[in-house]
Design a protein around this motif. Sequence first.
Motif, PDB file in Angstrom:
ATOM      1  N   LEU A  84       0.864  -1.116   0.018  1.00 15.53           N
ATOM      2  CA  LEU A  84       0.056   0.197  -0.004  1.00 15.53           C
ATOM      3  C   LEU A  84       0.209   1.474   0.030  1.00 15.53           C
ATOM      4  O   LEU A  84       2.132   1.220   0.277  1.00 15.53           O
ATOM      5  CB  LEU A  84      -1.028   0.072   1.381  1.00 15.53           C
ATOM      6  CG  LEU A  84      -1.774  -0.844   1.677  1.00 15.53           C
ATOM      7  CD1 LEU A  84      -2.464  -1.279   2.654  1.00 15.53           C
ATOM      8  CD2 LEU A  84      -2.871  -0.903   0.613  1.00 15.53           C
ATOM      9  N   ASP A  85      -0.006   2.224  -0.784  1.00 18.03           N
ATOM     10  CA  ASP A  85       1.273   3.389  -0.520  1.00 18.03           C
ATOM     11  C   ASP A  85       1.157   4.037   0.609  1.00 18.03           C
ATOM     12  O   ASP A  85      -0.072   3.364   1.712  1.00 18.03           O
ATOM     13  CB  ASP A  85      -0.068   4.720  -1.400  1.00 18.03           C
ATOM     14  CG  ASP A  85       0.923   5.804  -1.127  1.00 18.03           C
ATOM     15  OD1 ASP A  85       0.757   7.217  -0.394  1.00 18.03           O
ATOM     16  OD2 ASP A  85       0.921   6.144  -2.440  1.00 18.03           O
ATOM     17  N   PRO A  86       2.073   4.326   1.844  1.00 14.43           N
ATOM     18  CA  PRO A  86       1.939   5.630   2.372  1.00 14.43           C
ATOM     19  C   PRO A  86       1.385   5.986   3.316  1.00 14.43           C
ATOM     20  O   PRO A  86       0.882   5.654   4.649  1.00 14.43           O
ATOM     21  CB  PRO A  86       4.042   6.009   2.950  1.00 14.43           C
ATOM     22  CG  PRO A  86       4.646   5.143   1.803  1.00 14.43           C
ATOM     23  CD  PRO A  86       3.733   5.346   0.083  1.00 14.43           C
ATOM     24  N   ASP A  87       0.678   6.798   1.876  1.00 11.17           N
ATOM     25  CA  ASP A  87      -0.450   7.237   2.913  1.00 11.17           C
ATOM     26  C   ASP A  87      -1.971   6.837   2.980  1.00 11.17           C
ATOM     27  O   ASP A  87      -2.545   7.714   3.140  1.00 11.17           O
ATOM     28  CB  ASP A  87      -0.595   8.829   1.847  1.00 11.17           C
ATOM     29  CG  ASP A  87       1.164   9.754   2.048  1.00 11.17           C
ATOM     30  OD1 ASP A  87       1.930   9.615   3.245  1.00 11.17           O
ATOM     31  OD2 ASP A  87       1.508  10.066   1.080  1.00 11.17           O
ATOM     32  N   TRP A  88      -1.586   5.919   2.359  1.00 10.84           N
ATOM     33  CA  TRP A  88      -3.662   5.562   2.182  1.00 10.84           C
ATOM     34  C   TRP A  88      -3.390   4.428   3.597  1.00 10.84           C
ATOM     35  O   TRP A  88      -2.997   5.083   4.862  1.00 10.84           O
ATOM     36  CB  TRP A  88      -2.768   3.888   1.951  1.00 10.84           C
ATOM     37  CG  TRP A  88      -4.375   2.625   1.913  1.00 10.84           C
ATOM     38  CD1 TRP A  88      -4.896   2.993   0.660  1.00 10.84           C
ATOM     39  CD2 TRP A  88      -4.568   2.165   2.562  1.00 10.84           C
ATOM     40  NE1 TRP A  88      -6.132   1.607   1.497  1.00 10.84           N
ATOM     41  CE2 TRP A  88      -6.144   1.703   1.828  1.00 10.84           C
ATOM     42  CE3 TRP A  88      -4.230   1.426   3.942  1.00 10.84           C
ATOM     43  CZ2 TRP A  88      -6.862   0.232   3.103  1.00 10.84           C
ATOM     44  CZ3 TRP A  88      -5.226   0.319   4.435  1.00 10.84           C
ATOM     45  CH2 TRP A  88      -6.380   0.880   3.721  1.00 10.84           C
ATOM     46  N   GLN A  89      -5.251   5.483   3.696  1.00  8.75           N
ATOM     47  CA  GLN A  89      -6.099   5.529   4.747  1.00  8.75           C
ATOM     48  C   GLN A  89      -7.212   4.186   4.403  1.00  8.75           C
ATOM     49  O   GLN A  89      -7.864   4.102   3.542  1.00  8.75           O
ATOM     50  CB  GLN A  89      -6.543   6.616   5.101  1.00  8.75           C
ATOM     51  CG  GLN A  89      -5.548   7.781   5.411  1.00  8.75           C
ATOM     52  CD  GLN A  89      -4.673   7.159   7.158  1.00  8.75           C
ATOM     53  OE1 GLN A  89      -4.983   6.571   7.815  1.00  8.75           O
ATOM     54  NE2 GLN A  89      -3.651   7.508   7.283  1.00  8.75           N
ATOM     55  N   PRO A  90      -7.855   3.276   5.033  1.00  8.28           N
ATOM     56  CA  PRO A  90      -8.900   2.324   5.273  1.00  8.28           C
ATOM     57  C   PRO A  90      -9.627   2.761   4.680  1.00  8.28           C
ATOM     58  O   PRO A  90      -9.462   4.349   5.493  1.00  8.28           O
ATOM     59  CB  PRO A  90      -8.881   1.529   6.122  1.00  8.28           C
ATOM     60  CG  PRO A  90      -8.197   1.867   7.621  1.00  8.28           C
ATOM     61  CD  PRO A  90      -6.937   3.127   6.732  1.00  8.28           C
ATOM     62  N   SER A  91     -11.366   2.761   4.710  1.00 12.48           N
ATOM     63  CA  SER A  91     -12.162   3.583   4.322  1.00 12.48           C
ATOM     64  C   SER A  91     -12.695   3.265   5.351  1.00 12.48           C
ATOM     65  O   SER A  91     -12.650   2.216   6.337  1.00 12.48           O
ATOM     66  CB  SER A  91     -13.013   2.882   2.572  1.00 12.48           C
ATOM     67  OG  SER A  91     -13.534   1.469   3.252  1.00 12.48           O
ATOM     68  N   PRO A  92     -14.021   3.691   5.645  1.00 15.66           N
ATOM     69  CA  PRO A  92     -14.232   3.694   6.549  1.00 15.66           C
ATOM     70  C   PRO A  92     -15.325   1.738   7.541  1.00 15.66           C
ATOM     71  O   PRO A  92     -15.172   2.128   8.527  1.00 15.66           O
ATOM     72  CB  PRO A  92     -15.657   4.450   6.691  1.00 15.66           C
ATOM     73  CG  PRO A  92     -15.648   5.860   6.514  1.00 15.66           C
ATOM     74  CD  PRO A  92     -14.272   5.331   4.744  1.00 15.66           C
ATOM     75  N   MET A  93     -15.411   1.988   6.066  1.00 22.48           N
ATOM     76  CA  MET A  93     -15.813   0.295   6.208  1.00 22.48           C
ATOM     77  C   MET A  93     -14.521  -1.175   6.483  1.00 22.48           C
ATOM     78  O   MET A  93     -15.058  -1.650   7.315  1.00 22.48           O
ATOM     79  CB  MET A  93     -16.475  -0.243   5.330  1.00 22.48           C
ATOM     80  CG  MET A  93     -16.633  -1.823   5.016  1.00 22.48           C
ATOM     81  SD  MET A  93     -18.530  -2.403   6.086  1.00 22.48           S
ATOM     82  CE  MET A  93     -19.759  -1.764   4.868  1.00 22.48           C
ATOM     83  N   GLN A  94     -13.661  -0.517   5.888  1.00 16.64           N
ATOM     84  CA  GLN A  94     -12.525  -1.522   6.177  1.00 16.64           C
ATOM     85  C   GLN A  94     -11.890  -1.085   7.816  1.00 16.64           C
ATOM     86  O   GLN A  94     -11.842  -1.973   8.120  1.00 16.64           O
ATOM     87  CB  GLN A  94     -11.422  -0.924   4.999  1.00 16.64           C
ATOM     88  CG  GLN A  94     -11.729  -1.704   3.525  1.00 16.64           C
ATOM     89  CD  GLN A  94     -10.374  -0.957   2.618  1.00 16.64           C
ATOM     90  OE1 GLN A  94     -10.427   0.220   3.472  1.00 16.64           O
ATOM     91  NE2 GLN A  94     -10.220  -1.356   2.078  1.00 16.64           N
ATOM     92  N   ALA A  95     -12.058  -0.105   7.762  1.00 16.76           N
ATOM     93  CA  ALA A  95     -11.136   0.625   9.291  1.00 16.76           C
ATOM     94  C   ALA A  95     -12.744  -0.529  10.205  1.00 16.76           C
ATOM     95  O   ALA A  95     -11.643  -1.157  11.427  1.00 16.76           O
ATOM     96  CB  ALA A  95     -11.719   2.076  10.027  1.00 16.76           C
ATOM     97  N   THR A  96     -14.047  -0.267  10.086  1.00 15.58           N
ATOM     98  CA  THR A  96     -14.951  -0.818  10.877  1.00 15.58           C
ATOM     99  C   THR A  96     -14.818  -3.293  10.809  1.00 15.58           C
ATOM    100  O   THR A  96     -14.550  -3.431  12.314  1.00 15.58           O
ATOM    101  CB  THR A  96     -16.191  -0.604  10.871  1.00 15.58           C
ATOM    102  OG1 THR A  96     -16.204   0.550  10.875  1.00 15.58           O
ATOM    103  CG2 THR A  96     -17.076  -1.463  11.114  1.00 15.58           C
ATOM    104  N   CYS A  97     -14.002  -3.336   9.775  1.00 15.92           N
ATOM    105  CA  CYS A  97     -14.069  -4.587   9.778  1.00 15.92           C
ATOM    106  C   CYS A  97     -12.775  -5.292  10.803  1.00 15.92           C
ATOM    107  O   CYS A  97     -12.661  -5.854  11.169  1.00 15.92           O
ATOM    108  CB  CYS A  97     -14.031  -4.941   8.478  1.00 15.92           C
ATOM    109  SG  CYS A  97     -15.505  -5.012   7.842  1.00 15.92           S
ATOM    110  N   ALA A  98     -11.829  -3.990  10.470  1.00 16.26           N
ATOM    111  CA  ALA A  98     -10.293  -4.706  11.061  1.00 16.26           C
ATOM    112  C   ALA A  98     -10.492  -4.353  13.009  1.00 16.26           C
ATOM    113  O   ALA A  98      -9.885  -4.751  13.182  1.00 16.26           O
ATOM    114  CB  ALA A  98      -9.250  -3.779  10.423  1.00 16.26           C
TER     115      ALA A  98
END
Length: 108
Positions: A84-98
């Motif tokens: 992943l790009d160093p500046d990548w941030q998870p989407s809200p859905m990805q953050a919730t799942c993680a």
Amino acid sequence: MQTAASYGSKLAGALTSQQVIALQWWLPGLASAAVWIGSNGRWSPPQSPRLDLCAYLRNAGHCALTAVNNAGLTSPEPSRQPVLDPDWQPSPMQATCAGNGLFASFWP
């Protein structure tokens, strides 16, 4: 003949409910990646409708091997390159799942 229901009942005893939940997230991703790889026209060009079944399957096997190699799935060792790009941030859905522990419960 084994039915899907009988196979499912055997599998259900082998997995915990948390593992089943985790698979519900991972399996669609695997299927999506397989479709993406298999439908890439550079790796799997259309075949002649005149090919007999044996020739078609032989060609399809060569295409599949090429596709898997070109997709980077047969690397002899894991890549050291960042995924992943160093500046990548998870989407809200990805953050919730993680954050809910689904993935951690499947792979210790």
